[in-house]
Write a protein that holds these residues in place. Sequence first.
Motif, PDB file in Angstrom:
ATOM      1  N   LEU A 260       0.446  12.421 -10.723  1.00  0.00           N
ATOM      2  CA  LEU A 260       1.334  12.266  -9.688  1.00  0.00           C
ATOM      3  C   LEU A 260       2.212  11.537  -9.715  1.00  0.00           C
ATOM      4  O   LEU A 260       3.646  11.526  -9.291  1.00  0.00           O
ATOM      5  N   ALA A 261       2.235  10.527 -10.784  1.00  0.00           N
ATOM      6  CA  ALA A 261       3.449   9.550 -10.993  1.00  0.00           C
ATOM      7  C   ALA A 261       4.482  10.122 -11.917  1.00  0.00           C
ATOM      8  O   ALA A 261       5.469   9.375 -12.096  1.00  0.00           O
ATOM      9  N   GLY A 262       4.091  11.357 -12.605  1.00  0.00           N
ATOM     10  CA  GLY A 262       5.062  11.990 -13.661  1.00  0.00           C
ATOM     11  C   GLY A 262       4.546  11.407 -14.958  1.00  0.00           C
ATOM     12  O   GLY A 262       5.207  11.753 -15.847  1.00  0.00           O
ATOM     13  N   HIS A 263       3.405  10.715 -15.226  1.00  0.00           N
ATOM     14  CA  HIS A 263       3.180  10.389 -16.612  1.00  0.00           C
ATOM     15  C   HIS A 263       2.376  11.558 -17.407  1.00  0.00           C
ATOM     16  O   HIS A 263       1.563  12.056 -16.654  1.00  0.00           O
ATOM     17  N   PRO A 264       2.782  11.453 -18.649  1.00  0.00           N
ATOM     18  CA  PRO A 264       2.175  12.736 -19.366  1.00  0.00           C
ATOM     19  C   PRO A 264       0.398  12.399 -19.387  1.00  0.00           C
ATOM     20  O   PRO A 264      -0.125  11.305 -19.244  1.00  0.00           O
ATOM     21  N   VAL A 265      -0.205  13.661 -19.186  1.00  0.00           N
ATOM     22  CA  VAL A 265      -1.556  13.617 -19.454  1.00  0.00           C
ATOM     23  C   VAL A 265      -1.929  14.625 -20.317  1.00  0.00           C
ATOM     24  O   VAL A 265      -1.388  15.540 -20.752  1.00  0.00           O
ATOM     25  N   ALA A 266      -3.329  14.736 -20.834  1.00  0.00           N
ATOM     26  CA  ALA A 266      -3.668  15.749 -21.897  1.00  0.00           C
ATOM     27  C   ALA A 266      -3.808  16.931 -21.324  1.00  0.00           C
ATOM     28  O   ALA A 266      -4.135  17.280 -20.159  1.00  0.00           O
ATOM     29  N   ARG A 267      -3.514  18.204 -21.884  1.00  0.00           N
ATOM     30  CA  ARG A 267      -3.619  19.383 -21.476  1.00  0.00           C
ATOM     31  C   ARG A 267      -4.791  20.308 -21.568  1.00  0.00           C
ATOM     32  O   ARG A 267      -5.619  19.642 -22.433  1.00  0.00           O
ATOM     33  N   ASN A 268      -4.892  21.321 -20.834  1.00  0.00           N
ATOM     34  CA  ASN A 268      -5.974  22.170 -20.865  1.00  0.00           C
ATOM     35  C   ASN A 268      -7.264  21.314 -21.202  1.00  0.00           C
ATOM     36  O   ASN A 268      -8.307  21.683 -21.889  1.00  0.00           O
TER      37      ASN A 268
ATOM     38  N   ASP B 285      -8.777  13.539 -10.406  1.00  0.00           N
ATOM     39  CA  ASP B 285      -7.767  13.631 -11.431  1.00  0.00           C
ATOM     40  C   ASP B 285      -6.912  14.945 -11.590  1.00  0.00           C
ATOM     41  O   ASP B 285      -7.140  16.031 -11.984  1.00  0.00           O
ATOM     42  N   LEU B 286      -5.608  14.953 -10.965  1.00  0.00           N
ATOM     43  CA  LEU B 286      -4.666  16.053 -11.044  1.00  0.00           C
ATOM     44  C   LEU B 286      -3.549  15.900 -12.103  1.00  0.00           C
ATOM     45  O   LEU B 286      -3.273  14.791 -12.550  1.00  0.00           O
ATOM     46  N   ALA B 287      -3.358  17.098 -12.496  1.00  0.00           N
ATOM     47  CA  ALA B 287      -2.172  17.300 -13.399  1.00  0.00           C
ATOM     48  C   ALA B 287      -1.359  18.392 -12.794  1.00  0.00           C
ATOM     49  O   ALA B 287      -1.455  19.477 -12.686  1.00  0.00           O
ATOM     50  N   ILE B 288       0.002  18.153 -12.558  1.00  0.00           N
ATOM     51  CA  ILE B 288       0.907  18.879 -11.997  1.00  0.00           C
ATOM     52  C   ILE B 288       1.549  19.493 -13.135  1.00  0.00           C
ATOM     53  O   ILE B 288       2.079  18.704 -14.327  1.00  0.00           O
ATOM     54  N   GLY B 289       1.758  20.911 -13.144  1.00  0.00           N
ATOM     55  CA  GLY B 289       1.838  21.593 -14.148  1.00  0.00           C
ATOM     56  C   GLY B 289       1.162  21.705 -15.274  1.00  0.00           C
ATOM     57  O   GLY B 289       1.166  22.187 -16.532  1.00  0.00           O
ATOM     58  N   GLY B 290       0.076  21.009 -15.170  1.00  0.00           N
ATOM     59  CA  GLY B 290      -1.186  20.899 -16.231  1.00  0.00           C
ATOM     60  C   GLY B 290      -0.891  19.989 -17.180  1.00  0.00           C
ATOM     61  O   GLY B 290      -1.702  19.649 -18.025  1.00  0.00           O
ATOM     62  N   ASP B 291       0.375  18.987 -16.993  1.00  0.00           N
ATOM     63  CA  ASP B 291       0.679  18.075 -18.111  1.00  0.00           C
ATOM     64  C   ASP B 291       0.902  16.697 -17.613  1.00  0.00           C
ATOM     65  O   ASP B 291       1.267  15.731 -18.343  1.00  0.00           O
TER      66      ASP B 291
ATOM     67  N   VAL C 219       0.825  -1.051   0.099  1.00  0.00           N
ATOM     68  CA  VAL C 219      -0.131   0.046  -0.038  1.00  0.00           C
ATOM     69  C   VAL C 219       0.861   1.269  -0.040  1.00  0.00           C
ATOM     70  O   VAL C 219       1.927   1.458   1.025  1.00  0.00           O
ATOM     71  N   ARG C 220       0.789   1.908  -0.931  1.00  0.00           N
ATOM     72  CA  ARG C 220       1.469   3.254  -1.104  1.00  0.00           C
ATOM     73  C   ARG C 220       0.748   4.332  -1.315  1.00  0.00           C
ATOM     74  O   ARG C 220      -0.476   4.220  -1.907  1.00  0.00           O
ATOM     75  N   LEU C 221       0.985   5.508  -0.727  1.00  0.00           N
ATOM     76  CA  LEU C 221       0.335   6.775  -0.643  1.00  0.00           C
ATOM     77  C   LEU C 221       1.309   7.799  -1.499  1.00  0.00           C
ATOM     78  O   LEU C 221       2.487   8.024  -1.218  1.00  0.00           O
ATOM     79  N   SER C 222       0.617   8.495  -2.520  1.00  0.00           N
ATOM     80  CA  SER C 222       1.008   9.549  -3.024  1.00  0.00           C
ATOM     81  C   SER C 222       0.394  10.838  -2.441  1.00  0.00           C
ATOM     82  O   SER C 222      -0.464  11.118  -2.244  1.00  0.00           O
ATOM     83  N   ILE C 223       1.602  11.822  -1.960  1.00  0.00           N
ATOM     84  CA  ILE C 223       1.107  12.888  -1.338  1.00  0.00           C
ATOM     85  C   ILE C 223       1.678  14.327  -2.024  1.00  0.00           C
ATOM     86  O   ILE C 223       2.695  14.436  -2.396  1.00  0.00           O
ATOM     87  N   LEU C 224       0.773  15.134  -1.858  1.00  0.00           N
ATOM     88  CA  LEU C 224       1.122  16.713  -2.564  1.00  0.00           C
ATOM     89  C   LEU C 224       0.720  17.675  -1.700  1.00  0.00           C
ATOM     90  O   LEU C 224      -0.408  17.609  -1.078  1.00  0.00           O
ATOM     91  N   LYS C 225       1.669  18.534  -1.589  1.00  0.00           N
ATOM     92  CA  LYS C 225       1.343  19.532  -0.298  1.00  0.00           C
ATOM     93  C   LYS C 225       1.530  20.995  -1.246  1.00  0.00           C
ATOM     94  O   LYS C 225       2.179  21.011  -2.204  1.00  0.00           O
ATOM     95  N   ILE C 226       0.681  21.699  -1.014  1.00  0.00           N
ATOM     96  CA  ILE C 226       0.350  23.085  -1.640  1.00  0.00           C
ATOM     97  C   ILE C 226       0.287  24.170  -0.612  1.00  0.00           C
ATOM     98  O   ILE C 226      -0.257  24.296   0.307  1.00  0.00           O
ATOM     99  N   ASP C 227       1.056  25.451  -1.064  1.00  0.00           N
ATOM    100  CA  ASP C 227       1.194  26.395  -0.176  1.00  0.00           C
ATOM    101  C   ASP C 227       0.205  27.374  -0.836  1.00  0.00           C
ATOM    102  O   ASP C 227       0.258  27.876  -2.060  1.00  0.00           O
TER     103      ASP C 227
END
Length: 472
Positions: free
Chosen positions: A415-423, A406-412, A280-288
């Motif tokens: 969380l695992a760093g795989h490409p996703v569709a933009r906009n 459904d998160l997109a870091i940098g918009g593309d 069991v793994r958790l991916s964690i994102l923190k935002i200021d």
Amino acid sequence: SATGETGPGLVPRDPKVLSRFVAALNGGFQAQHGAFGMMSERVVYLPPKPFAATVAELSDENTGFGTWPVDTTIPDEMLSFRQNMTPLIVDGVFNPYHRYWWGGVPPGWTDESRTVRSGICLTQEKFVAYFYAESVDANHLAVAMKRARCTYGIHLDMNPGHVGLEFYRVSKTEDLPSLDRPLEEEWQARGPVPDANGWEFMGRRMIRHMALMNFPRYIQRESRDFFYLTLRHVLPGPPIAASSAEPDEGQWRVQGLPQYGWPFAIAMTMLRPDPQQPDVRLSILKIDPKTVQVSIKDDSRERTIVEFRSSLEVVRGGAALWLYRFGFQISQEPPGPDAIRVGWGYTPGDPRAEGAIAALGVTEDGMGVYVEVSAGSGRREAAAALSRTLKQIGCEALVRIDRPLDLAIGGDRDLAGHPVARNQRGAVRLVRRQAPGAERIFEQTPIVLPSVWAPLQAGRARQVKLEGAPAH
């Protein structure tokens, strides 16, 4: 004061303040030497004077520098302010208001102008600078400010004994580190914090021979007003204690992420919360929240930090994570008219939350946190791990979600760093904004001759009790 109020004269003994207290410095002239305005935490001690140089604490966490206008109404967004004379520098120009008197020296002083002086300024880079000199006149204090790239400078207090800055480190007694050498008591000190049982401090003067009386001065109760400084909360924060030795587990990563400036906007890590379930793994994102804002326009010049793409339905009895002007908040209703809903979920204890595989929280220092189960099975066990992990990070308020956002870091990237569709349409897009710092206020106040400003600064406000003002 002119209002009958008496200030506490003490850095707050709240552990949240003491643990981040790092320095303190002198204020301006005493009330009897000009009665320049002062307000602290919305308590007015001396009303503002027109055309007085002002430094202010604002509700958006910025520090404002500017010349008070003729209208002495105190803006709603101002929490505290301190004034002293007219400005020493405005837009790089020395003494634009043509002041001829910059304070008197002690009786018997051989030089009528050169003495210990201090000042504070706003630089071109939006930093705040403090100035101290043992023997200087106002002209040379201004020269130093100009060389430090100050755009707005204020003369503070002067003369030996009244002027100086002290650095501090304060913590619980057991957490304060020991030194491998004796203290040089002339300019260094250590001891218990008065009125704070179990707390201890280390302190030192800014420079060895700084002639500030009553050292250590600002950890005590002080009869003259002063400024104190605390550390801002910034990312990444302390690591999360991990139960395994997998490399970088629980260590926050800020490099390689779309930050577009400093302080960092986001931090990420991975965690295996239960040694009995290593899969069991958790991916964690923190935002200021102080570094991001919601974009409602399609502007390619805006720099995307993260997109929240899921359109979650509002659930009865649940709560949402909102982003608004003062940060993140979890509540059922929006905390303000500008609040944007980032995600909706179930509060702990709601039976519907037992199958959660993602969660949102807000830390004690105001950071927003998103956690999702990125690998492994066992939904009920994962839901409990989500709550434990968020509390371990420091989240008291949280909501659970029964499917990942459904998160997109940098918009593309996911969380695992795989490409996703933009906009993607309908996404809540968080873009970079300038973090709180220092800024100009009252920029429309004109430069006028002494014949205009001097009569407005003469005299002192009469003794008056403010309605509703808190007593100390």
